[in-house]
Scaffold this motif. Structure first.
Motif, PDB file in Angstrom:
ATOM      1  N   PRO A 283      -7.113   5.844  10.272  1.00  0.00           N
ATOM      2  CA  PRO A 283      -6.950   6.708   9.102  1.00  0.00           C
ATOM      3  C   PRO A 283      -5.796   6.247   8.204  1.00  0.00           C
ATOM      4  CG  PRO A 283      -6.043   7.759  11.038  1.00  0.00           C
ATOM      5  CD  PRO A 283      -6.707   6.518  11.523  1.00  0.00           C
ATOM      6  N   VAL A 284      -5.989   6.457   6.885  1.00  0.00           N
ATOM      7  CA  VAL A 284      -4.956   6.119   5.908  1.00  0.00           C
ATOM      8  C   VAL A 284      -4.717   7.306   4.983  1.00  0.00           C
ATOM      9  CG1 VAL A 284      -5.379   3.636   5.969  1.00  0.00           C
ATOM     10  CG2 VAL A 284      -6.675   5.061   4.380  1.00  0.00           C
ATOM     11  N   ILE A 285      -3.478   7.446   4.548  1.00  0.00           N
ATOM     12  CA  ILE A 285      -3.077   8.537   3.660  1.00  0.00           C
ATOM     13  C   ILE A 285      -2.767   7.952   2.289  1.00  0.00           C
ATOM     14  CG2 ILE A 285      -1.453  10.418   3.275  1.00  0.00           C
ATOM     15  CD1 ILE A 285      -0.791  10.322   6.255  1.00  0.00           C
ATOM     16  N   GLY A 286      -3.407   8.471   1.250  1.00  0.00           N
ATOM     17  CA  GLY A 286      -3.168   8.011  -0.103  1.00  0.00           C
ATOM     18  C   GLY A 286      -2.354   8.999  -0.907  1.00  0.00           C
ATOM     19  N   THR A 287      -2.443   8.859  -2.218  1.00  0.00           N
ATOM     20  CA  THR A 287      -1.746   9.758  -3.125  1.00  0.00           C
ATOM     21  C   THR A 287      -2.652  10.015  -4.317  1.00  0.00           C
ATOM     22  OG1 THR A 287       0.337  10.117  -4.320  1.00  0.00           O
ATOM     23  CG2 THR A 287      -0.616   7.906  -4.428  1.00  0.00           C
ATOM     24  N   ARG A 288      -2.169  10.804  -5.263  1.00  0.00           N
ATOM     25  CA  ARG A 288      -2.951  11.121  -6.449  1.00  0.00           C
ATOM     26  C   ARG A 288      -2.216  10.701  -7.707  1.00  0.00           C
ATOM     27  NH1 ARG A 288      -7.359  14.461  -5.992  1.00  0.00           N
ATOM     28  NH2 ARG A 288      -7.704  15.414  -3.944  1.00  0.00           N
ATOM     29  N   ASP A 289      -2.970  10.171  -8.661  1.00  0.00           N
ATOM     30  CA  ASP A 289      -2.483   9.901  -9.997  1.00  0.00           C
ATOM     31  C   ASP A 289      -3.375  10.691 -10.937  1.00  0.00           C
ATOM     32  OD1 ASP A 289      -1.686   8.965 -12.430  1.00  0.00           O
ATOM     33  OD2 ASP A 289      -1.814   6.846 -11.937  1.00  0.00           O
TER      34      ASP A 289
ATOM     35  N   PHE B  22      -4.928   4.488  -3.041  1.00  0.00           N
ATOM     36  CA  PHE B  22      -4.503   3.994  -1.723  1.00  0.00           C
ATOM     37  C   PHE B  22      -3.988   2.571  -1.928  1.00  0.00           C
ATOM     38  CE2 PHE B  22      -7.708   7.168  -1.221  1.00  0.00           C
ATOM     39  CZ  PHE B  22      -7.374   7.882  -0.088  1.00  0.00           C
ATOM     40  N   ARG B  23      -2.716   2.357  -1.688  1.00  0.00           N
ATOM     41  CA  ARG B  23      -2.110   1.044  -1.876  1.00  0.00           C
ATOM     42  C   ARG B  23      -1.686   0.475  -0.518  1.00  0.00           C
ATOM     43  NH1 ARG B  23       0.061   4.096  -6.220  1.00  0.00           N
ATOM     44  NH2 ARG B  23      -0.481   3.235  -8.283  1.00  0.00           N
ATOM     45  N   GLY B  24      -1.962  -0.809  -0.325  1.00  0.00           N
ATOM     46  CA  GLY B  24      -1.496  -1.470   0.879  1.00  0.00           C
ATOM     47  C   GLY B  24      -2.276  -1.133   2.129  1.00  0.00           C
ATOM     48  N   ILE B  25      -3.600  -1.012   2.028  1.00  0.00           N
ATOM     49  CA  ILE B  25      -4.434  -0.809   3.209  1.00  0.00           C
ATOM     50  C   ILE B  25      -4.634  -2.157   3.901  1.00  0.00           C
ATOM     51  CG2 ILE B  25      -6.665  -0.049   4.094  1.00  0.00           C
ATOM     52  CD1 ILE B  25      -6.961   1.715   1.635  1.00  0.00           C
ATOM     53  N   ARG B  26      -4.348  -2.198   5.174  1.00  0.00           N
ATOM     54  CA  ARG B  26      -4.515  -3.454   5.916  1.00  0.00           C
ATOM     55  C   ARG B  26      -5.999  -3.716   6.190  1.00  0.00           C
ATOM     56  NH1 ARG B  26      -1.451  -6.697   9.076  1.00  0.00           N
ATOM     57  NH2 ARG B  26       0.376  -5.318   9.006  1.00  0.00           N
ATOM     58  N   TYR B  27      -6.465  -4.914   5.746  1.00  0.00           N
ATOM     59  CA  TYR B  27      -7.837  -5.299   6.088  1.00  0.00           C
ATOM     60  C   TYR B  27      -7.875  -6.461   7.072  1.00  0.00           C
ATOM     61  CZ  TYR B  27      -7.656  -9.345   2.843  1.00  0.00           C
ATOM     62  OH  TYR B  27      -7.352 -10.523   2.202  1.00  0.00           O
ATOM     63  N   GLY B  28      -6.725  -7.093   7.323  1.00  0.00           N
ATOM     64  CA  GLY B  28      -6.672  -8.203   8.267  1.00  0.00           C
ATOM     65  C   GLY B  28      -5.357  -8.219   9.014  1.00  0.00           C
TER      66      GLY B  28
ATOM     67  N   VAL C 229      -1.784   6.170   8.667  1.00  0.00           N
ATOM     68  CA  VAL C 229      -0.865   5.225   8.038  1.00  0.00           C
ATOM     69  C   VAL C 229      -0.762   5.551   6.552  1.00  0.00           C
ATOM     70  CG1 VAL C 229      -0.513   2.804   7.429  1.00  0.00           C
ATOM     71  CG2 VAL C 229      -1.352   3.412   9.701  1.00  0.00           C
ATOM     72  N   GLU C 230       0.457   5.634   6.045  1.00  0.00           N
ATOM     73  CA  GLU C 230       0.654   5.880   4.620  1.00  0.00           C
ATOM     74  C   GLU C 230       0.266   4.637   3.809  1.00  0.00           C
ATOM     75  OE1 GLU C 230       4.709   7.062   4.274  1.00  0.00           O
ATOM     76  OE2 GLU C 230       4.240   9.189   4.533  1.00  0.00           O
ATOM     77  N   ALA C 231      -0.656   4.794   2.904  1.00  0.00           N
ATOM     78  CA  ALA C 231      -1.066   3.722   2.000  1.00  0.00           C
ATOM     79  C   ALA C 231      -0.533   4.063   0.616  1.00  0.00           C
ATOM     80  CB  ALA C 231      -2.585   3.588   1.991  1.00  0.00           C
ATOM     81  N   LEU C 232       0.775   3.952   0.467  1.00  0.00           N
ATOM     82  CA  LEU C 232       1.460   4.403  -0.740  1.00  0.00           C
ATOM     83  C   LEU C 232       2.121   3.266  -1.504  1.00  0.00           C
ATOM     84  CD1 LEU C 232       3.240   7.548   0.776  1.00  0.00           C
ATOM     85  CD2 LEU C 232       0.945   7.392  -0.224  1.00  0.00           C
ATOM     86  N   ALA C 233       2.260   2.098  -0.908  1.00  0.00           N
ATOM     87  CA  ALA C 233       2.943   0.974  -1.545  1.00  0.00           C
ATOM     88  C   ALA C 233       2.123  -0.296  -1.360  1.00  0.00           C
ATOM     89  CB  ALA C 233       4.338   0.786  -0.948  1.00  0.00           C
ATOM     90  N   TYR C 234       2.152  -1.155  -2.362  1.00  0.00           N
ATOM     91  CA  TYR C 234       1.430  -2.425  -2.275  1.00  0.00           C
ATOM     92  C   TYR C 234       1.916  -3.255  -1.087  1.00  0.00           C
ATOM     93  CZ  TYR C 234      -0.258  -1.618  -7.069  1.00  0.00           C
ATOM     94  OH  TYR C 234      -0.867  -1.107  -8.189  1.00  0.00           O
ATOM     95  N   GLY C 235       0.995  -3.995  -0.484  1.00  0.00           N
ATOM     96  CA  GLY C 235       1.359  -4.893   0.601  1.00  0.00           C
ATOM     97  C   GLY C 235       1.954  -6.182   0.074  1.00  0.00           C
ATOM     98  N   PRO C 236       2.565  -6.982   0.952  1.00  0.00           N
ATOM     99  CA  PRO C 236       3.185  -8.247   0.524  1.00  0.00           C
ATOM    100  C   PRO C 236       2.158  -9.233  -0.016  1.00  0.00           C
ATOM    101  CG  PRO C 236       3.934  -7.597   2.723  1.00  0.00           C
ATOM    102  CD  PRO C 236       2.775  -6.716   2.390  1.00  0.00           C
ATOM    103  N   ALA C 237       2.656 -10.137  -0.863  1.00  0.00           N
ATOM    104  CA  ALA C 237       1.861 -11.253  -1.354  1.00  0.00           C
ATOM    105  C   ALA C 237       2.046 -12.456  -0.434  1.00  0.00           C
ATOM    106  CB  ALA C 237       2.285 -11.622  -2.773  1.00  0.00           C
ATOM    107  N   CYS C 238       1.082 -13.367  -0.471  1.00  0.00           N
ATOM    108  CA  CYS C 238       1.209 -14.601   0.288  1.00  0.00           C
ATOM    109  C   CYS C 238       2.435 -15.381  -0.186  1.00  0.00           C
ATOM    110  CB  CYS C 238      -0.048 -15.440   0.090  1.00  0.00           C
ATOM    111  SG  CYS C 238      -0.007 -17.058   0.896  1.00  0.00           S
ATOM    112  N   PRO C 239       3.158 -16.054   0.718  1.00  0.00           N
ATOM    113  CA  PRO C 239       4.272 -16.905   0.285  1.00  0.00           C
ATOM    114  C   PRO C 239       3.812 -17.912  -0.767  1.00  0.00           C
ATOM    115  CG  PRO C 239       4.294 -16.654   2.663  1.00  0.00           C
ATOM    116  CD  PRO C 239       3.003 -16.050   2.182  1.00  0.00           C
ATOM    117  N   GLN C 240       4.661 -18.132  -1.776  1.00  0.00           N
ATOM    118  CA  GLN C 240       4.268 -18.977  -2.898  1.00  0.00           C
ATOM    119  C   GLN C 240       5.489 -19.438  -3.672  1.00  0.00           C
ATOM    120  OE1 GLN C 240       2.685 -16.026  -6.189  1.00  0.00           O
ATOM    121  NE2 GLN C 240       2.185 -15.166  -4.163  1.00  0.00           N
ATOM    122  N   ASN C 241       5.315 -20.499  -4.438  1.00  0.00           N
ATOM    123  CA  ASN C 241       6.378 -21.011  -5.306  1.00  0.00           C
ATOM    124  C   ASN C 241       6.324 -20.277  -6.642  1.00  0.00           C
ATOM    125  OD1 ASN C 241       7.665 -23.021  -3.674  1.00  0.00           O
ATOM    126  ND2 ASN C 241       5.877 -24.330  -3.938  1.00  0.00           N
ATOM    127  N   SER C 242       6.731 -19.023  -6.625  1.00  0.00           N
ATOM    128  CA  SER C 242       6.750 -18.196  -7.829  1.00  0.00           C
ATOM    129  C   SER C 242       7.710 -17.035  -7.588  1.00  0.00           C
ATOM    130  CB  SER C 242       5.343 -17.651  -8.125  1.00  0.00           C
ATOM    131  OG  SER C 242       5.115 -16.430  -7.446  1.00  0.00           O
TER     132      SER C 242
END
Length: 521
Positions: free
Chosen positions: A38-44, A50-56, A77-90
């Protein structure tokens, strides 16, 4: 506080636990039971987010290997914040190899079975994430009563370093990033109904590198059946990297790291920052730019080139929008000199191989353009010729291949001008992103005013219609004809949106004289 990671793997709460957590959360917080947990989202406003839901699972312990589904959890699990991005040169914030997360915007977690629009971010195959503010799905979800999904996946060397020929343990390494996208689309298939979406109506769309990734998926057997419509925005993939070129890049990368070819296994545990730094060396195949890591014809995941020698039969029935912007390279080519100061004598020196990307004499290009458009300035020729030869050419090839095979295809060109930070104006690369998402008020959009809003409404509605019905329908009261080779009908998105036959046909015919191979492949 319940966090994404602390909750993963905890068992035993079941449905009673979900009810308890629902009571603890804010009364308006939506809770959805996915197949992993289960995941917990928010409302806009009326939109549920739902931000940052793990799919892998975390990819770090299995670097260069196919992704795995996450371990199930039962504690919400709170799905309230974006998950990390892949490591990158940016400068992308919050980077981690634990990056397989996605985000969902929905009008309601109900059984409405709405169309689903999955966005694949750009940044070539090297940079970016699904959490850019321009990709916020709130407005698009509300406008079309659709479910919008964005996602992160492995990029650059983590997603496409080809190690297979040097160490068979990493046989799938060259296309790990594509396998991540497939896993994300499988998550959509298995879970999106719980978010109010229809798994039988999944449209994938993406700009620049996102469009290229989608073109690659259209020829990837494991992706068959996971999406039902596509739209690519200034992003195509005619050819993928061959295994020999990909191995040449890997050997150069290993040499920069000080590793012999028999020490490939050490890459799996080397510090990510060191791997990225070594990838900054000049590409040994192209002769310019840093190392290119993209999809590879490895005869395992990808068994053919995406659009060579023809359009893939696998995606023949999938309706597709192919789009580009008229002055793509305005976003790539900084002025270096003021546009008004660029002379005809200076122009050949600006059309270097890394800019034009087609093996043709710059003087020949300039002479042809001066004959076709004698009123254009040197700077206009620079932008329009590099756009036609470097950025537009692959879109033409894909549209022609699909039309030849009779596959349902619609083509657009964005002419509406935006304004870059340095004051230059034109329909530059990325200009169509905020128009489709409706994120015109977001910093970085550079598309402003009532004309932009009306064009945004038209583009959004066409993309929504493709997701809903498999056709973009009418635009501004005009029928948008399927693309064919006789008339080459193209929807021009501008202040006066209209259909034109073969726009820029003279430029297209000129560059058709020269062989084209996807840059980097």
């Amino acid at each position: 506080m319940i966090t994404r990671r602390s909750a993963t793997g905890l068992l035993g709460l079941g449905l009673a636990g979900i009810a308890t957590s629902r009571a603890r959360a804010a009364p308006a917080s939506p809770v959805v039971a996915t197949r992993h947990g289960p995941v917990i989202g928010t409302r806009d406003g009326p939109t549920q987010v739902f931000r940052g839901i793990r799919y892998g699972a975390d990819t770090a312990p299995r670097r260069f290997q196919p992704p795995r589904r996450p371990e199930p959890w039962t504690t919400p699990v709170e799905a309230l914040a974006y998950g990390p991005a892949c490591p990158q040169n940016s400068p992308e914030p919050d980077q981690s190899e634990d990056c397989l997360f996605l985000n969902v915007w929905t009008p309601g977690v109900d059984d409405a079975a709405r169309p689903v629009m999955v966005y694949v971010h750009g940044g070539a195959y090297a940079t970016g994430s699904g959490s850019d503010p321009l990709y916020d799905g709130t407005r698009l979800s509300r406008r079309g009563d659709v479910v919008v999904v964005t996602l992160n996946h492995r990029l650059n060397l983590f997603g496409h370093a080809f190690l297979k020929r040097l160490d068979g343990t990493f046989a799938a390494s060259g296309n790990a990033g594509l396998l991540d996208l497939i896993l994300a689309l499988e998550w959509v298939r298995d879970n999106i109904a719980a978010f109010g979406g229809d798994p039988g109506r999944v449209m994938v769309f993406g700009q620049s590198g996102g469009g290229a990734k989608i073109a690659s998926l259209m020829a990837t057997p494991a992706a068959a059946g996971l999406f039902h419509a596509v739209a690519t925005m200034s992003g195509q993939q005619v050819t993928a990297s061959g295994p020999n070129n990909a191995t040449t890049r890997t050997r150069a990368w290993l040499a920069e790291l000080g590793l012999a070819g028999d020490r490939v296994a050490e890459l799996a545990t080397t510090d990510p920052a060191r791997l990225l730094q070594a990838a900054r060396i000049t590409d040994p195949v192209l002769g310019y730019g840093s190392l290119y890591f993209g999809p590879v014809v490895d005869d395992l995941t990808l068994t053919r080139h995406p659009f060579y020698p023809d359009a893939p039969a696998q995606s023949a029935a999938i309706p597709m929008i192919i789009g580009n912007t008229r002055e793509e390279t305005l976003a790539f080519l900084g002025p270096r000199v003021a546009p008004v100061d660029l002379t005809w004598n200076d122009l050949p020196g600006r059309m270097t191989p890394d800019v034009l990307r087609v093996d043709v004499d710059p003087e020949t290009v300039i002479a042809a353009y001066r004959a076709m458009h004698p009123d254009w300035s040197p700077y206009q020729v620079l932008i329009r010729a590099t756009t036609a030869g470097r950025s537009w050419r692959a879109a033409v090839i894909e549209a022609e291949a699909r039309a030849t095979a009779g596959h349902p295809t619609w083509v657009y060109q964005l002419d509406l001008a935006g304004t870059l930070e340095d004051g230059r104006t034109g329909a530059f690369h990325t200009a169509d992103i905020p128009l489709v998402f409706g994120t015109l008020d977001t910093p970085g959009s550079r598309m402003m005013g009532p004309d932009a809003r009306s064009v945004s409404d038209r583009m959004s509605d066409a993309f929504i219609a493709l997701a809903r019905t498999g056709s973009p329908g009418a635009v501004a009261g005009q029928v948008w004809p399927r693309f064919d080779l006789a008339d080459r009908p193209t929807m021009i998105f501008d202040r006066q949106t209209r259909v034109e036959a073969d726009p820029r046909g003279d430029e297209r015919r000129f560059f058709a004289r020269y062989p084209y191979v996807q840059p980097g492949t």
